[in-house]
Design an enzyme around this catalytic site. Structure first.
Site, PDB file in Angstrom:
ATOM      1  N   ASP A  66      81.824  11.882  26.946  1.00 26.59           N
ATOM      2  CA  ASP A  66      80.621  11.072  26.942  1.00 26.59           C
ATOM      3  C   ASP A  66      79.439  12.033  26.943  1.00 26.59           C
ATOM      4  O   ASP A  66      79.328  12.879  27.832  1.00 26.59           O
ATOM      5  CB  ASP A  66      80.602  10.227  28.231  1.00 26.59           C
ATOM      6  CG  ASP A  66      80.033   8.858  28.023  1.00 26.59           C
ATOM      7  OD1 ASP A  66      78.922   8.771  27.474  1.00 26.59           O
ATOM      8  OD2 ASP A  66      80.682   7.875  28.415  1.00 26.59           O
ATOM      9  N   ASP A  81      75.890   8.183  24.603  1.00 25.08           N
ATOM     10  CA  ASP A  81      75.334   7.126  25.441  1.00 25.08           C
ATOM     11  C   ASP A  81      73.974   6.651  24.904  1.00 25.08           C
ATOM     12  O   ASP A  81      73.138   7.481  24.511  1.00 25.08           O
ATOM     13  CB  ASP A  81      75.147   7.722  26.847  1.00 25.08           C
ATOM     14  CG  ASP A  81      74.844   6.684  27.903  1.00 25.08           C
ATOM     15  OD1 ASP A  81      75.680   5.794  28.119  1.00 25.08           O
ATOM     16  OD2 ASP A  81      73.758   6.783  28.530  1.00 25.08           O
ATOM     17  N   GLU A  94      76.809   4.620  21.074  1.00 27.29           N
ATOM     18  CA  GLU A  94      76.729   3.371  21.832  1.00 27.29           C
ATOM     19  C   GLU A  94      75.443   2.660  21.416  1.00 27.29           C
ATOM     20  O   GLU A  94      74.346   3.190  21.641  1.00 27.29           O
ATOM     21  CB  GLU A  94      76.698   3.629  23.340  1.00 27.29           C
ATOM     22  CG  GLU A  94      76.732   2.326  24.117  1.00 27.29           C
ATOM     23  CD  GLU A  94      76.070   2.348  25.498  1.00 27.29           C
ATOM     24  OE1 GLU A  94      76.325   1.425  26.277  1.00 27.29           O
ATOM     25  OE2 GLU A  94      75.288   3.280  25.784  1.00 27.29           O
ATOM     26  N   HIS A 116      83.172  -0.275  30.259  1.00 29.02           N
ATOM     27  CA  HIS A 116      82.861  -0.214  31.683  1.00 29.02           C
ATOM     28  C   HIS A 116      81.553  -0.936  32.023  1.00 29.02           C
ATOM     29  O   HIS A 116      81.152  -0.932  33.181  1.00 29.02           O
ATOM     30  CB  HIS A 116      82.769   1.251  32.105  1.00 29.02           C
ATOM     31  CG  HIS A 116      81.660   1.975  31.397  1.00 29.02           C
ATOM     32  ND1 HIS A 116      81.683   2.213  30.039  1.00 29.02           N
ATOM     33  CD2 HIS A 116      80.474   2.456  31.846  1.00 29.02           C
ATOM     34  CE1 HIS A 116      80.570   2.821  29.690  1.00 29.02           C
ATOM     35  NE2 HIS A 116      79.814   2.985  30.777  1.00 29.02           N
ATOM     36  N   ASP A 117      80.897  -1.502  31.025  1.00 27.17           N
ATOM     37  CA  ASP A 117      79.619  -2.181  31.268  1.00 27.17           C
ATOM     38  C   ASP A 117      79.711  -3.702  31.153  1.00 27.17           C
ATOM     39  O   ASP A 117      78.742  -4.391  31.478  1.00 27.17           O
ATOM     40  CB  ASP A 117      78.571  -1.703  30.255  1.00 27.17           C
ATOM     41  CG  ASP A 117      78.188  -0.245  30.464  1.00 27.17           C
ATOM     42  OD1 ASP A 117      78.165   0.191  31.630  1.00 27.17           O
ATOM     43  OD2 ASP A 117      77.923   0.443  29.461  1.00 27.17           O
TER      44      ASP A 117
HETATM   45  C1  GLC Z   1      75.167   3.263  28.993  1.00 26.40           C
HETATM   46  C2  GLC Z   1      76.374   3.382  29.879  1.00 26.40           C
HETATM   47  C3  GLC Z   1      76.075   2.693  31.171  1.00 26.40           C
HETATM   48  C4  GLC Z   1      74.902   3.376  31.819  1.00 26.40           C
HETATM   49  C5  GLC Z   1      73.699   3.409  30.877  1.00 26.40           C
HETATM   50  C6  GLC Z   1      72.659   4.351  31.346  1.00 26.40           C
HETATM   51  O1  GLC Z   1      74.904   1.959  28.634  1.00 26.40           O
HETATM   52  O2  GLC Z   1      77.492   2.868  29.226  1.00 26.40           O
HETATM   53  O3  GLC Z   1      77.186   2.683  32.030  1.00 26.40           O
HETATM   54  O4  GLC Z   1      74.553   2.716  32.995  1.00 26.40           O
HETATM   55  O5  GLC Z   1      74.083   3.869  29.600  1.00 26.40           O
HETATM   56  O6  GLC Z   1      73.110   5.670  31.216  1.00 26.40           O
END
Ligand code: GLC
Length: 545
Positions: free
Chosen positions: A105, A207, A270, A331-332
């Site tokens: 990541d 990310d 992402e 995970h979100d």
């Molecule tokens: C992304 C991650 C998430 C995190 C956010 C801020 O969306 O997947 O878990 O809280 O970024 O870094």
């Protein structure tokens, strides 16, 4: 009608299945109730048995854990909770020895406020690194420089008393955004990428990549006309000037060039955007990310015609040569079994693993792990803490992996950091691998089938039927033709064809119909699904929706 071109060049990740590991929750080996790298190593054989090709690890770097690792204080080291660089090198070697790729990541949008870069930046207005972050004077009348909101609630600006300016944070105040307009920042993150690729890492999931650039005039975001009282606060505004800026594509092209200094590496972005905006992230001449994560199955209504439309829209929007991908959990977002129900989780897996494009499986979804209710005293997620009671907590999708019938499900010897799901004594790897009809074995069978038949990985996609609860589509490659039939409801369904349909069931959801002949009609029990191999002389049913 047929959609999809054969894969150009056949990169490894086009036929691959990606598996996301949330390291805190995969396997604890040092008795602190939190997963670690040696734990991941000890469970690699599960992934080999499952048949996946690549693992993506959520962040394992030093971090104060304000956002559970997405607040990094050192990009080129390992958090002692998870192990050290020696453990990581061993993980790479052990994974590679088993034919598994390893993706990390990369969190380039923001650092932790404890990162030395930020400490330096906030130390003085004249600091060399002042411009590495986004600093602004208060508004003329005082208060934050503009109306920008944090994704995690409240203003996106935090005031720094000693230097009298505000810094921008798209997420927590403990996660200041880096200034991607500064070439030094870009160069520093590109060095981080090289550091890991030189160690052998096979690529990155980047990310919040669509956040990297913000308006250089700092204009107020417009009010969102669709905002309803009770919606999460950040939805009050349309993030027009804070996300998805045209300039972002230039930095993504640069990242892509860095990745291409090395052989065969993968860049995933992402991105939570509507499909028509998402596909822009393949970049001009496909110079963007290889795979802009397609999250539409995380958000769609579980309804056959809606899903069929979604697949077609996505396929139609893909740029020429752009490779599709599908994600069912992360995970979100709430677990797939929580969203569509335990029984439909199997159908969701069949869909994920038979659609055209690279699938990403979230750890535990191969068991149908549920969304776990978290008692208030055990909440960890800062989103739930900042915006309580709105059902936004991400903890319930981050609970420990369920390995066996042990007290703590084989995850740990001690009480884990988050509670285990109530069903861990029965829903676990040890139990489910013995049961041919389990959702775990369904995943294995589907992945093995994909591996045997290119039609299911790189073959073209053909919509066939989507009415009420029934979803039917076909996949073709060379002489191979498969029909996928999914019942998205509880009631049995049957569909007759005018054309002389002839085939054989090669995979059934519950492993109870394999080998059955299909002649002219398809009957499905509730929550059941089939993959049918069509005989060469069989007609192909025409699309009927
Ligand atoms: C992304 C991650 C998430 C995190 C956010 C801020 O969306 O997947 O878990 O809280 O970024 O870094």
């Amino acid at each position: 009608m047929s959609i999809g071109e054969p894969a150009a060049g056949g990169a490894w990740w086009q036929a691959a299945v990606i598996y996301q590991i949330y390291p805190r929750s995969f396997q604890d080996t040092n008795g602190d109730g939190i997963g670690d790298i040696p734990g991941i190593i000890s469970r690699l054989d599960h992934l080999v048995e499952l048949g996946v090709d690549a693992i993506w690890l959520s962040p394992i770097f030093p971090s104060p854990m304000a956002d559970f690792g997405y607040d990094i204080s050192d990009y080129t080291a390992i958090h002692p909770l998870f192990g050290d660089l020696g453990d990581f090198d061993l993980l790479l070697a052990e994974a590679h020895a088993r034919g598994l790729k390893v993706l990390l990541d990369l969190v380039p949008n923001h650092t932790s406020d404890r990162h030395p870069w930020f400490r330096e930046s906030r130390s003085s207005r004249r600091s060399d690194k002042r411009d590495w972050y986004i600093w602004r004077d208060p508004a003329a009348q005082g208060g934050p420089p503009n109306n920008w909101l944090s994704e995690f609630g409240g203003s996106a600006w935090a005031y720094d008393e000693p230097t009298g300016q505000y810094y921008y944070h798209a997420f927590l105040a403990a996660q200041p955004d880096l200034n991607w307009r500064n070439p030094q920042v870009r160069a520093a993150i590109y060095e981080v990428m090289r550091f890991w690729m030189q160690r052998g890492v096979d690529g990155f999931r980047v990310d919040v990549i669509w956040h990297l650039m913000k308006d250089d005039r700092f204009r107020d975001n417009p009010l969102n006309p669709d905002y309803r009282e009770g919606d999460p606060e950040p939805h009050r505004l349309v993030p027009l000037y804070t996300t998805d800026l045209p300039e972002v594509h230039q930095v993504i092209e640069e990242m892509r060039s860095v990745v291409e200094e090395f052989e065969d590496r993968l860049l995933i972005g992402e991105i939570y955007l509507p499909l028509e905006k998402l596909v822009a992230y393949y970049g001009r001449d496909l110079r963007g990310v290889h795979l802009p994560f397609n999250f539409s199955l995380l958000l769609v209504n579980w309804h056959a015609p809606t899903i069929a439309r979604l697949i077609e829209d996505y396929e139609a929007l893909l740029p020429r040569g752009g490779w599709p991908n599908w994600v069912l959990g992360n995970h979100d977002r709430p677990r797939v079994a929580g969203r569509v129900g335990e029984d439909q989780a199997r159908i969701a897996a069949m869909l994920l693993l038979t659609l055209r494009g690279t699938p990403t499986i979230y750890y535990g979804d191969e068991l149908g792990m549920p969304q776990v209710p978290i008692p208030p005293e055990r909440v960890h997620d800062p989103v739930e803490r900042n915006m309580p009671g709105k059902g936004l907590s991400r903890d319930g999708a981050r609970t420990p992996m369920q390995w066996d019938g042990g007290r703590f499900a084989g995850f740990s010897e001690v009480e884990p950091w988050l509670p285990l799901a109530a069903d861990h004594a029965s829903r676990n790897v040890a139990n489910m691998r013995e049961d041919t009809g389990s959702i775990l074995n369904l995943h294995r069978r589907l992945i093995a089938l994909r591996r045997r038949h290119p039609a299911l990985t790189t073959g073209s996609y053909h919509p066939v039927h989507a009415r009420d609860d029934l979803l039917l589509f076909a996949r073709h490659s060379g002489g191979e033709r498969f029909l996928v039939a999914l019942n998205l409801g509880r009631d049995p369904v049957s569909l007759g064809f005018r054309e002389p349909l002839r085939g054989t069931v090669i995979l059934s959801c519950f492993a109870d119909r394999d080998g059955e002949a299909v002649r002219g009609s398809i009957d499905l029990a509730g929550d059941d699904g089939l993959v049918i191999e069509l005989e060469p002389e069989s007609a192909m049913p025409a699309a009927s929706f």
